[in-house]
Motif scaffolding. Structure first.
Motif, PDB file in Angstrom:
ATOM      1  N   LEU A   1      15.671   2.209  -3.290  1.00 58.15           N
ATOM      2  CA  LEU A   1      15.796   0.757  -3.417  1.00 58.15           C
ATOM      3  C   LEU A   1      14.758   0.041  -2.549  1.00 58.15           C
ATOM      4  CD1 LEU A   1      17.138  -1.953  -4.106  1.00 58.15           C
ATOM      5  CD2 LEU A   1      18.933  -1.423  -2.430  1.00 58.15           C
ATOM      6  N   ALA A   2      14.629   0.469  -1.295  1.00 58.49           N
ATOM      7  CA  ALA A   2      13.680  -0.190  -0.389  1.00 58.49           C
ATOM      8  C   ALA A   2      12.253  -0.029  -0.903  1.00 58.49           C
ATOM      9  CB  ALA A   2      13.814   0.388   1.018  1.00 58.49           C
ATOM     10  N   SER A   3      11.928   1.152  -1.428  1.00 58.61           N
ATOM     11  CA  SER A   3      10.573   1.377  -1.952  1.00 58.61           C
ATOM     12  C   SER A   3      10.302   0.508  -3.171  1.00 58.61           C
ATOM     13  CB  SER A   3      10.386   2.853  -2.339  1.00 58.61           C
ATOM     14  OG  SER A   3      10.522   3.677  -1.214  1.00 58.61           O
ATOM     15  N   PHE A   4      11.266   0.474  -4.079  1.00 60.10           N
ATOM     16  CA  PHE A   4      11.097  -0.313  -5.306  1.00 60.10           C
ATOM     17  C   PHE A   4      10.987  -1.805  -4.983  1.00 60.10           C
ATOM     18  CE2 PHE A   4      12.627  -2.805  -8.843  1.00 60.10           C
ATOM     19  CZ  PHE A   4      12.047  -2.220  -9.958  1.00 60.10           C
ATOM     20  N   ASP A   5      11.913  -2.290  -4.175  1.00 61.83           N
ATOM     21  CA  ASP A   5      11.974  -3.716  -3.834  1.00 61.83           C
ATOM     22  C   ASP A   5      10.718  -4.127  -3.070  1.00 61.83           C
ATOM     23  OD1 ASP A   5      13.066  -6.256  -3.608  1.00 61.83           O
ATOM     24  OD2 ASP A   5      14.428  -5.729  -1.967  1.00 61.83           O
ATOM     25  N   GLY A   6      10.296  -3.267  -2.135  1.00 60.68           N
ATOM     26  CA  GLY A   6       9.080  -3.559  -1.380  1.00 60.68           C
ATOM     27  C   GLY A   6       7.873  -3.680  -2.287  1.00 60.68           C
ATOM     28  N   ALA A   7       7.783  -2.780  -3.266  1.00 58.18           N
ATOM     29  CA  ALA A   7       6.648  -2.845  -4.204  1.00 58.18           C
ATOM     30  C   ALA A   7       6.702  -4.126  -5.021  1.00 58.18           C
ATOM     31  CB  ALA A   7       6.652  -1.617  -5.120  1.00 58.18           C
ATOM     32  N   GLN A   8       7.914  -4.550  -5.406  1.00 58.00           N
ATOM     33  CA  GLN A   8       8.053  -5.815  -6.128  1.00 58.00           C
ATOM     34  C   GLN A   8       7.511  -6.984  -5.308  1.00 58.00           C
ATOM     35  OE1 GLN A   8       9.629  -6.594  -9.284  1.00 58.00           O
ATOM     36  NE2 GLN A   8       9.183  -4.441  -9.544  1.00 58.00           N
ATOM     37  N   LEU A   9       7.888  -7.009  -4.024  1.00 57.07           N
ATOM     38  CA  LEU A   9       7.462  -8.126  -3.172  1.00 57.07           C
ATOM     39  C   LEU A   9       5.951  -8.118  -2.943  1.00 57.07           C
ATOM     40  CD1 LEU A   9      10.301  -8.227  -0.478  1.00 57.07           C
ATOM     41  CD2 LEU A   9       9.920  -9.854  -2.338  1.00 57.07           C
ATOM     42  N   LEU A  10       5.362  -6.936  -2.927  1.00 56.68           N
ATOM     43  CA  LEU A  10       3.925  -6.835  -2.631  1.00 56.68           C
ATOM     44  C   LEU A  10       3.045  -7.000  -3.850  1.00 56.68           C
ATOM     45  CD1 LEU A  10       3.613  -3.875  -0.106  1.00 56.68           C
ATOM     46  CD2 LEU A  10       3.423  -6.323   0.352  1.00 56.68           C
TER      47      LEU A  10
ATOM     48  N   LEU B   1       7.851  -7.491   4.490  1.00 60.77           N
ATOM     49  CA  LEU B   1       6.609  -7.309   3.731  1.00 60.77           C
ATOM     50  C   LEU B   1       6.029  -8.654   3.304  1.00 60.77           C
ATOM     51  CD1 LEU B   1       7.606  -4.151   1.687  1.00 60.77           C
ATOM     52  CD2 LEU B   1       5.757  -4.303   3.346  1.00 60.77           C
ATOM     53  N   VAL B   2       6.906  -9.643   3.130  1.00 56.51           N
ATOM     54  CA  VAL B   2       6.437 -10.992   2.815  1.00 56.51           C
ATOM     55  C   VAL B   2       5.575 -11.527   3.961  1.00 56.51           C
ATOM     56  CG1 VAL B   2       7.171 -13.382   2.461  1.00 56.51           C
ATOM     57  CG2 VAL B   2       8.412 -11.512   1.325  1.00 56.51           C
ATOM     58  N   ASN B   3       6.030 -11.316   5.188  1.00 58.22           N
ATOM     59  CA  ASN B   3       5.290 -11.793   6.359  1.00 58.22           C
ATOM     60  C   ASN B   3       3.998 -11.005   6.555  1.00 58.22           C
ATOM     61  OD1 ASN B   3       8.239 -12.198   6.586  1.00 58.22           O
ATOM     62  ND2 ASN B   3       7.692 -13.361   8.401  1.00 58.22           N
ATOM     63  N   ILE B   4       4.086  -9.680   6.360  1.00 53.42           N
ATOM     64  CA  ILE B   4       2.894  -8.842   6.518  1.00 53.42           C
ATOM     65  C   ILE B   4       1.837  -9.259   5.495  1.00 53.42           C
ATOM     66  CG2 ILE B   4       2.019  -6.482   6.249  1.00 53.42           C
ATOM     67  CD1 ILE B   4       4.739  -5.508   7.407  1.00 53.42           C
ATOM     68  N   ARG B   5       2.282  -9.502   4.273  1.00 53.52           N
ATOM     69  CA  ARG B   5       1.344  -9.919   3.226  1.00 53.52           C
ATOM     70  C   ARG B   5       0.724 -11.278   3.541  1.00 53.52           C
ATOM     71  NH1 ARG B   5       2.622 -10.308  -3.325  1.00 53.52           N
ATOM     72  NH2 ARG B   5       0.631 -11.273  -3.833  1.00 53.52           N
TER      73      ARG B   5
ATOM     74  N   HIS C   1      -1.780 -10.692   6.525  1.00 49.53           N
ATOM     75  CA  HIS C   1      -2.917  -9.796   6.273  1.00 49.53           C
ATOM     76  C   HIS C   1      -3.167  -9.703   4.776  1.00 49.53           C
ATOM     77  CE1 HIS C   1      -2.180  -8.584  10.428  1.00 49.53           C
ATOM     78  NE2 HIS C   1      -0.925  -8.406  10.082  1.00 49.53           N
ATOM     79  N   PRO C   2      -3.635 -10.798   4.166  1.00 55.19           N
ATOM     80  CA  PRO C   2      -3.754 -10.812   2.696  1.00 55.19           C
ATOM     81  C   PRO C   2      -4.698  -9.738   2.156  1.00 55.19           C
ATOM     82  CG  PRO C   2      -4.712 -12.802   3.685  1.00 55.19           C
ATOM     83  CD  PRO C   2      -4.013 -12.076   4.769  1.00 55.19           C
ATOM     84  N   ASP C   3      -5.619  -9.251   2.985  1.00 54.91           N
ATOM     85  CA  ASP C   3      -6.603  -8.294   2.459  1.00 54.91           C
ATOM     86  C   ASP C   3      -6.262  -6.839   2.754  1.00 54.91           C
ATOM     87  OD1 ASP C   3      -8.118 -10.444   1.563  1.00 54.91           O
ATOM     88  OD2 ASP C   3      -9.034 -10.674   3.548  1.00 54.91           O
ATOM     89  N   ARG C   4      -5.160  -6.627   3.470  1.00 55.74           N
ATOM     90  CA  ARG C   4      -4.850  -5.245   3.846  1.00 55.74           C
ATOM     91  C   ARG C   4      -4.480  -4.406   2.621  1.00 55.74           C
ATOM     92  NH1 ARG C   4       0.004  -3.799   7.980  1.00 55.74           N
ATOM     93  NH2 ARG C   4      -1.307  -4.825   9.515  1.00 55.74           N
ATOM     94  N   GLN C   5      -4.910  -3.154   2.630  1.00 57.21           N
ATOM     95  CA  GLN C   5      -4.518  -2.207   1.589  1.00 57.21           C
ATOM     96  C   GLN C   5      -3.013  -1.973   1.726  1.00 57.21           C
ATOM     97  OE1 GLN C   5      -6.035  -0.756  -0.978  1.00 57.21           O
ATOM     98  NE2 GLN C   5      -4.151   0.340  -1.417  1.00 57.21           N
ATOM     99  N   ARG C   6      -2.256  -2.213   0.660  1.00 56.15           N
ATOM    100  CA  ARG C   6      -0.806  -2.276   0.826  1.00 56.15           C
ATOM    101  C   ARG C   6      -0.003  -1.236   0.066  1.00 56.15           C
ATOM    102  NH1 ARG C   6      -1.578  -8.321  -0.002  1.00 56.15           N
ATOM    103  NH2 ARG C   6      -1.350  -7.784  -2.172  1.00 56.15           N
ATOM    104  N   SER C   7      -0.639  -0.444  -0.789  1.00 58.43           N
ATOM    105  CA  SER C   7       0.153   0.364  -1.712  1.00 58.43           C
ATOM    106  C   SER C   7       1.066   1.358  -0.996  1.00 58.43           C
ATOM    107  CB  SER C   7      -0.778   1.102  -2.682  1.00 58.43           C
ATOM    108  OG  SER C   7      -1.675   1.914  -1.954  1.00 58.43           O
ATOM    109  N   ALA C   8       0.689   1.795   0.216  1.00 61.10           N
ATOM    110  CA  ALA C   8       1.511   2.787   0.912  1.00 61.10           C
ATOM    111  C   ALA C   8       2.646   2.142   1.719  1.00 61.10           C
ATOM    112  CB  ALA C   8       0.635   3.629   1.839  1.00 61.10           C
ATOM    113  N   LEU C   9       2.606   0.832   1.881  1.00 57.12           N
ATOM    114  CA  LEU C   9       3.578   0.191   2.776  1.00 57.12           C
ATOM    115  C   LEU C   9       5.036   0.342   2.347  1.00 57.12           C
ATOM    116  CD1 LEU C   9       1.841  -3.123   3.953  1.00 57.12           C
ATOM    117  CD2 LEU C   9       2.447  -1.132   5.330  1.00 57.12           C
ATOM    118  N   PRO C  10       5.373   0.152   1.065  1.00 55.72           N
ATOM    119  CA  PRO C  10       6.800   0.253   0.710  1.00 55.72           C
ATOM    120  C   PRO C  10       7.419   1.595   1.095  1.00 55.72           C
ATOM    121  CG  PRO C  10       5.597  -0.835  -1.048  1.00 55.72           C
ATOM    122  CD  PRO C  10       4.562  -0.314  -0.081  1.00 55.72           C
TER     123      PRO C  10
END
Lengths: 227, 227
Positions: free
Chosen positions: B102-111, B177-181, B184-193
């Motif tokens: 759930l956390a991985s899926f939801d995080g990817a949605q937010l990002l 993840l909303v705050n991180i995004r 850091h709008p340019d950070r590579q994010r795919s691994a974060l969730p």
């Protein structure tokens, strides 16, 4: 727009906490910004809420942005001072001890102000250049967290090391108190900063058996002046 | 304010992603709300950004609030559907397996949305009754996290149990993840969730040696349809 008339008679009697008219203006602005929104609040609204003329308000703050900037600095400045106190403590603290104390102190700052000022952090209007000084201060605080978090991770003798990405999470866990406060304004909150500080330790891989001692040390540290 | 003229010739050629005019309106509104602010954005601004007349916009959305409500639902609805899929999976998953996925899926949605819509969550303007339906959905999602978090804590055989307060933190970690995004709008994010999902486990006291298997199971689960 500055005026020398700040001493003129007030329209109404003082009705807000704070020892100075400046503090009263900040308190009224904080209430309006966090309940009505920044864009919807004019300096006239703020002056009316305090019960002073707009000209008196301009004596203290030239623009609405100046008021916002002063309020935002309040959310960061005491914590940055605390970081310096921690760094000067003798004998030196471990990174985990510093980080646990920092998270507890910072969390209490975010929770105990009269208004939930951190709720303004994500406003698009706050990304403006005129607030650059505030953002630089807040980034400085984030980097303190990051340094302490990395050093804490490095000190853990674990067969399953946590990733570098985890080092940004203690700052974010403390910041989440802003969201918790917004969502549950009536919740009893005094114990939350300590729990958040414990959670920061777990996120960084500090073994569970080491956390109660860190909590006890932080409680002693925050009960008396540091140094 | 509804009109039947939605099919009239457009002022300009289509220039935003999305298969329908409605999607184009939502995309333009999301950009304006998250970059200029909600209060500062009028329906006229949105119509101009899409290149349609205001009357056409009113065919799809009666008010600016209706547009905001549709956008906010997009941040929650897919994740609530995913929760149902997880619950129906056979053989049943453990609470930790469900929560990690759930956390991985939801995080990817937010990002991965084009705009950082979660940055609107803390706006005072969003506490309005007209958005009650969205808040009810989001609270439903929070309670799913809370149930899974409590069950995960209860399943840990530890001499140093984590407190009940920790059970609210996985939801908050994902939300960060909303705050991180935003920061850091340019950070590579795919691994974060995935990292956030691992951090959720550590916050709840799941032993470090159990986390790689949870991550591997989630990666398999999200690579193919669940069920």
């Amino acid at each position: 727009m500055a005026t020398t008339r700040a001493g003129r008679p007030r329209l109404t009697t003082r009705r807000r906490p704070g020892i100075s008219a400046r503090d009263e203006i900040l308190d009224a602005a904080a209430e309006l910004f966090t309940t009505r929104g920044y864009t919807s609040t004019s300096t006239r609204c703020i002056a009316e809420a305090v019960g002073v003329r707009q000209a008196s308000l301009y004596h203290y703050f030239k623009t609405k942005d100046d008021i916002l900037s002063a309020l935002l600095h309040q959310t960061v400045t005491p914590t940055l001072e605390f970081v310096e106190q921690l760094a000067a403590t003798e004998p030196p603290l471990t990174p985990a001890e510093k980080l646990h104390a920092l998270a507890s102190f910072d969390g209490a700052q975010l929770l105990n102000g009269r208004w939930n000022l951190g709720a303004l952090y994500l406003m698009p209007e706050l990304r403006e250049a005129r607030l650059a000084e505030f953002w630089a201060e807040r980034e400085r605080l984030r980097l303190h967290y990051l340094d302490l978090s990395r050093a804490t991770v490095a000190a853990q003798p674990t067969a399953y090391p946590v990733g570098e990405e985890a080092a940004d999470l203690p700052f974010r866990l403390v910041e989440s108190l802003v969201n918790i406060r917004a969502a549950h304004p009536d919740r009893q909150r005094s114990a939350l900063p300590g729990h958040i500080a414990d959670a920061c330790m777990r996120v960084l891989g500090v073994p569970a058996e080491g956390i109660p001692a860190l909590r006890a040390a932080t409680d002693r540290r925050l009960a008396v002046p540091v140094g």
